[in-house]
Scaffold this active site. Structure first.
Site, PDB file in Angstrom:
ATOM      1  N   SER A  64     -28.218 -73.556  30.971  1.00  0.00           N
ATOM      2  CA  SER A  64     -27.809 -73.860  32.343  1.00  0.00           C
ATOM      3  C   SER A  64     -28.202 -75.257  32.790  1.00  0.00           C
ATOM      4  O   SER A  64     -27.790 -75.698  33.873  1.00  0.00           O
ATOM      5  CB  SER A  64     -28.402 -72.835  33.315  1.00  0.00           C
ATOM      6  OG  SER A  64     -29.821 -72.851  33.249  1.00  0.00           O
ATOM      7  N   LYS A 102     -32.016 -68.942  41.527  1.00  0.00           N
ATOM      8  CA  LYS A 102     -31.930 -70.400  41.574  1.00  0.00           C
ATOM      9  C   LYS A 102     -31.633 -70.899  42.985  1.00  0.00           C
ATOM     10  O   LYS A 102     -32.230 -71.879  43.454  1.00  0.00           O
ATOM     11  CB  LYS A 102     -30.853 -70.880  40.604  1.00  0.00           C
ATOM     12  CG  LYS A 102     -31.185 -70.617  39.134  1.00  0.00           C
ATOM     13  CD  LYS A 102     -30.023 -71.005  38.217  1.00  0.00           C
ATOM     14  CE  LYS A 102     -30.357 -70.734  36.761  1.00  0.00           C
ATOM     15  NZ  LYS A 102     -29.244 -71.046  35.849  1.00  0.00           N
TER      16      LYS A 102
END
Length: 810
Positions: A697, A740
């Site tokens: 990511s 996140k």
């Protein structure tokens, strides 16, 4: 031999005989020889064989009973003080060096030291003192004799193996003392009582004692016959045996005899019957009980079998608690114990609803996954309280031995069941809420794989007959509600993960932490520090400062530690009398007590220079931000990429892909000319190098950092990016979006760029977070670059040098 060395004694038959005053002694274990009776003995000890040689065929010797059967070389003090003079009738060689001898008891004698020292190689000897019986039988003796004959006849009638001729034989014995000795030698009498009968010279006393023994045997024989005559359908054989043993124990207690071994086995038998075993388990338990009864009292295996049976009867085979199926009450309990966590609470209420409609439905296997401190373990306790069930807990962190789950086999020293059955035993019911804590930290080594042992435990199709290595009988775990907890699902074995229903607990927002602090943490810490709300008034500004500046975790453990530290300062002032009542705790007081805040906004400062981009990561401790830094240096042949920061293989591959895309698009991106790029070294670094990092990511953040460096365009400190990239410039979806985004909100980020295909995950983000942060989905790297990087500054034209003056003058 002089006349003083010869004694004249009266035999049990009424005749008299002469015998030496000092005779050899033959010690025997657990045997008593009565006058007037014959007995067969096996002799094998060295001094006992010497006694036989000293007596000779047809000679006399003393047969004395040892006080302690374990003594191998008894002295005179180790023998009963009264013994029998016996005539040695026959000696037959037995196997090895043993002798089979036949002796006939003659008279009772008291033993005394013979005088002088024992010569080496000589048998044990003793001086004897005759113990004559009263010459004329008393009236009491006649009464006792009649009682003994009556009881003996009853016993003969009750016993199927006793011939009728025994009645005649008992009636024809003339001497009352011989009758008492003969009856006592033919019925079960403890060794101590046999010795006491031998020491008693009065026939009447001996007859009354024998009558008590006969009464016990008659009672037992009557019970046997009564129970045997009953139809087998009226009384279970196990119940009949238990009643017989209980009756025997009562008789032994009335007689003052020790029956601890029988009492112990009877208690185990009663507990086995009351345990409610399934038929297969009951047969196994009864087989072990028979083995327990057959073992001697001091046998080592006896304690092992007893511990095994106690483990079996202590398990909750039939005990269960009734579920509290009131959904409103369960909702109230869950709301009292935990703030938010609506998804988890709804799942528990759904389980209760299904339980109410389908009581026989299989219990689900739930797995709470989330960072530390979000309340996974305490949530398991709340579920147990809401359901009205007991709580069983097993911590699996660091477990590497399969025997911790399945138990040890009984062949090993110190064997015991595994943690599953141990916890059920403590819970006391067969349907508790079973909390398997830290299931993601279970390990494996040469002692086996505990996670594989858990497959049977957590599979509803298999745990109906869970087999522990110690018990070796099936136990039904199908009614247990298993709840596992984990910080991350990545380290849970796939086969084990497939058996569980994952419920994610991502973490708390700042609003959640404020509510938790007010409702739970502050009252708890006030009580822990001996303070009350009348003594301390904590203002909202203090709570806000602690939440926003001193904690940036997904859970609330560190938040609780900070409040504990704050209230310790308060308690010190209150105890010293330096504080007014109530003491007001405001933001300034909190800052003074807790010191400089560890978390300050730094995204704007760190992204001032080109080549630094804010990335996002999802870890086992929740979400977090990370800074991707890029630098360049000249020299070398070809573009070289250096990666630091303890990056994993997947993250390194993402960096390679980012560099390849940047090189392929250097022209359209208006980067530096290709020739200088080909001769430079690029360095990508992710700070906090002591922390391992991995995952795809960060690919978008790495590509953005390289473009920022090479285009000299700083990245915005208010923008964070996440996403995997492809070589064609596509932004691919990633996981952990909720964690996140919440980490970005805690760090003060205003805009988050995430893959377009992750828009479906935005429904999980709390509304209060979405109000404070802007989510922008992107499909290509170019879109992300336009939003993440500052606009390019116009290039200043280079200043020309002034023209030189023409030579010469005007």
């Amino acid at each position: 031999m002089g006349d003083s060395d010869i004694l004249k004694i009266l035999l049990a038959t009424g005749e008299s005989a002469e015998t030496p005053r000092v005779l050899p002694v033959l010690p025997v274990r657990d045997a008593v020889i009565y006058p007037g009776l014959n007995a067969s003995l096996v002799v094998g000890r060295r001094r006992s064989l010497l006694a036989l040689e000293a007596a000779g065929d047809g000679g006399m010797l003393v047969v004395a009973t040892q006080l302690d059967a374990e003594t191998e070389e008894p002295a005179l003090d180790d023998l009963a003080p009264v013994a029998s003079i016996c005539r040695l009738m026959r000696v037959v060689d037995a196997r090895k060096q043993a002798r089979q001898v036949l002796v006939m008891g003659l008279a009772r004698v008291r033993l005394h030291p013979p005088g002088g020292e024992d010569a080496p190689g000589a048998p044990l000897q003793a001086a004897i003192e005759p113990l004559p019986e009263p010459p004329v039988p008393s009236v009491e003796c006649a009464t006792a004799r009649q009682r003994v004959e009556t009881l003996a006849h009853q016993l003969i009638d009750l016993r199927d193996d006793a011939p009728e001729e025994w009645k005649t034989f008992v009636s024809q014995v003339e001497q009352p003392g011989v009758l008492a000795d003969m009856v006592a030698s033919n019925i079960p009498v403890p060794s101590e009582e046999r010795v006491a009968l031998l020491c008693e010279t009065d026939p009447a006393v001996r007859l009354w004692k024998v009558a008590h023994f006969l009464e016990r045997e008659v009672t037992i024989a009557e019970s046997h016959r009564t129970l045997r005559e009953k139809d087998s359908g009226e009384m279970n054989p196990r119940r009949r045996e238990r009643l017989l043993r209980r009756r025997m124990r009562e008789i032994q207690e009335d007689l003052g005899e020790s029956a601890s071994g029988e009492r112990e086995s009877d208690e185990l038998a009663e507990r086995i019957e009351a345990a409610g075993f399934p038929e297969e388990v009951l047969l196994h338990a009864e087989r072990e009980l028979r083995r327990f009864r057959a073992l001697p009292t001091h046998a080592p295996d006896r304690y092992l079998v007893r511990d095994y049976l106690e483990w079996m009867v202590d398990l909750p085979w039939q005990k269960r608690s009734e579920d509290r199926l009131d959904l409103d009450t369960a909702q109230q309990v869950l709301d009292e114990d935990h703030h938010d966590l609506e998804k988890v609470k709804d799942r528990i209420l759904e389980f209760l609803a299904v339980r109410a409609l389908a009581p026989r439905a299989k219990a689900p296997i739930l797995c709470f996954v989330g960072p530390p401190g979000v309340g996974k373990t305490s949530l398991g306790r709340s579920v147990a309280r809401a359901l009205g069930r007991e709580l069983a807990r097993a911590s699996l962190g660091g477990v590497r031995d399969e025997a911790e789950i399945r138990g040890h086999r009984r062949t090993y020293v110190g064997a015991m069941p595994g943690r599953i059955l141990q916890s059920l035993r403590r819970a006391g019911t067969r349907n508790p809420v079973f909390l398997l804590d830290e299931i993601d930290k279970i390990g494996t080594d040469f002692r086996g794989d505990p996670s594989s042992a858990l497959l049977e435990v957590l599979d509803p199709e298999q745990n109906r007959a869970f087999s522990d290595h110690y018990l070796e009988v099936p136990f039904d775990l199908s009614e247990v509600l298993f709840i596992a907890t984990a910080n991350t699902a990545a380290t849970i074995p796939p086969a084990l993960l497939d058996r569980m229903e994952l419920i994610e607990l991502p973490g708390y927002t700042d609003l959640d932490k404020l509510a938790i602090a007010r409702r739970y943490l502050i009252p708890k810490q006030l009580e822990a520090h001996g303070l009350s709300a009348e003594q301390v008034e904590i203002e909202d500004s203090a709570v806000d400062r602690v939440v926003h500046e001193y904690t940036r975790e997904a859970g609330v453990r560190n938040l609780e530690r900070n409040f504990a530290s704050l209230l310790r300062k308060v308690a010190a002032r209150v105890a010293q009398g330096k504080a007014e009542t109530p003491l007001r705790v405001n933001a300034a007081f909190a800052a003074e007590a807790l010191g400089p805040p560890p978390h300050l906004p730094e995204t704007a400062e760190r992204t001032e220079q080109p080549g630094v981009v804010v990335g996002l990561a999802a870890t086992a401790h929740g979400g977090d931000i990370l800074f991707i830094e890029a630098a360049r240096s000249s020299g070398g042949e070809g573009v070289r990429l250096r990666l630091t920061g303890q990056l994993g293989e997947v993250m390194r591959e993402s960096a390679e892909a980012a560099l390849s895309w940047v090189r392929a698009n250097a022209g359209p991106l208006h980067l530096c000319p290709e020739a200088p790029l080909l001769d430079e070294e690029l360095h990508l670094h992710v700070p906090a190098g002591a922390v391992p990092k991995d995952g795809p990511s960060a690919g978008l953040a790495m590509a953005t950092a390289l473009v920022s460096l090479l285009s000299r365009r700083p990245a915005s400190g208010k923008v964070a990016v996440t996403g995997e990239i492809s070589l064609r410039g596509r932004v691919l979806p990633v996981g952990g979006i909720k964690e996140k985004v919440m980490a970005a909100q805690r760090a003060g980020v205003e805009t988050v760029l995430l893959p377009h295909r992750n828009q479906k995950d935005m429904v999980e983000i709390p509304p209060e977070v979405l109000e404070q942060i802007r989510i922008v989905p992107v499909e290509t790297i170019e879109e992300a670059l336009r939003l993440a990087l500052e606009p390019a500054q116009p290039t200043q034209p280079a200043q020309r040098a002034p023209a030189a003056a023409p030579p010469g003058g005007a």
